[in-house]
Design an enzyme around this catalytic site. Sequence first.
Site, mmCIF file in Angstrom:
data_model
loop_
_atom_site.group_PDB
_atom_site.id
_atom_site.type_symbol
_atom_site.label_atom_id
_atom_site.label_comp_id
_atom_site.label_asym_id
_atom_site.label_seq_id
_atom_site.Cartn_x
_atom_site.Cartn_y
_atom_site.Cartn_z
ATOM 1 N N CYS A 139 -13.901 10.031 11.092
ATOM 2 C CA CYS A 139 -15.265 10.467 10.826
ATOM 3 C C CYS A 139 -16.269 10.086 11.917
ATOM 4 C CB CYS A 139 -15.734 9.928 9.478
ATOM 5 S SG CYS A 139 -14.688 10.478 8.104
ATOM 6 N N HIS A 190 -23.007 9.915 9.509
ATOM 7 C CA HIS A 190 -21.857 10.587 8.908
ATOM 8 C C HIS A 190 -22.181 10.942 7.470
ATOM 9 C CE1 HIS A 190 -18.011 11.549 7.329
ATOM 10 N NE2 HIS A 190 -17.783 10.379 6.773
ATOM 11 N N ASN A 220 -18.185 16.377 2.774
ATOM 12 C CA ASN A 220 -17.805 15.461 3.858
ATOM 13 C C ASN A 220 -16.815 16.179 4.769
ATOM 14 O OD1 ASN A 220 -16.621 13.489 5.487
ATOM 15 N ND2 ASN A 220 -16.620 11.928 3.886
#
Length: 331
Positions: free
Chosen positions: A132, A257, A287
């Site tokens: 990520c 993020h 996500n």
Amino acid sequence: MTPFQDPAGVAVARSAPAPSSGTRVAGLGAHRPDTVIGNEQAAEAAGVEAQWIEQRVGIRTRRFASPTESVVSMAVAAGRAALEESGTPADEVDVVVLATCSMPSPMPSGAASVASGLGCTAAAGFDLNAACSGFNHALAVADALVRVGTARRVLVVASERMSDWVSPNDRDTGPIFADGAAAALVVASDRPGIFPVAWGSDGSRADLILISPDTRRMTMSGRKVFRWATSALMPVVEAACERAAIPVDKVKAFVPHQANLRIIDALSAAIGSPDLVTATDLTVAGNTCAASVPLGLHALRRDGRIHPGDPVLLFGFGAGLTYAAQVILNP
């Protein structure tokens, strides 16, 4: 850059690039799949209530790639948009860096296929996996490549098809992860537009987020990751601002993020700027792992919430555990 074609068909640049005193982002592009999955559908598969998903992570919808959309094809679409915005011909790109952790196979390199799909005829291509925080890592690599004179123009693409790696029935991952891609073209600049990265890793916690080689499915200890992100990462934000010589409370926009809205809110509050604009692309996109930071940045620019020259703090963190942050000036 005029590529040289040798008799075997291998293209290389005739002249070597020169070092640069700074770099900047010259263009951004994004690709968001058309298939939108609402919380009702995701909740039914995971055996939870739709309201529970939004309350727990802040997601209302997420996007999944179609059967014809791959990590590579989404990366090509996002990369093409970044090149078009910057007005840069594909054959002038020296390097393509693909930030991803969701390629269906470890070989061949996805970046080489992305470069080919874009027509970057003389570009090196390699994949970078920092999960990520992959875009932040790749952006730092691109900045260094241009600064030292290894490349003139580096296309950084983050592309993920996380829907291949999570089980819809797993309440810890199924309703959360999604698909998408975004890209940034990094070029030389007379003054810094990308500031030094602050980054690191903690492999002692690697088991908190992983994909099992046996099941090929992702598992995540969500509560432990939440505690880590909200208690241990603010020094990374502060270090990135110090390296940019910009006080934390003078940052105009924050693009963390897109993992969990409660994490985003906690970090934004810790920055302490009352006028801070914070990316919350998570609510509509889910996500998207490495793609989440550049997609969040792209959304802020698309919606007119940030202006050219604004200092923007990018911050990625996730599996590994890895983390990286840097300040850029909004192109």
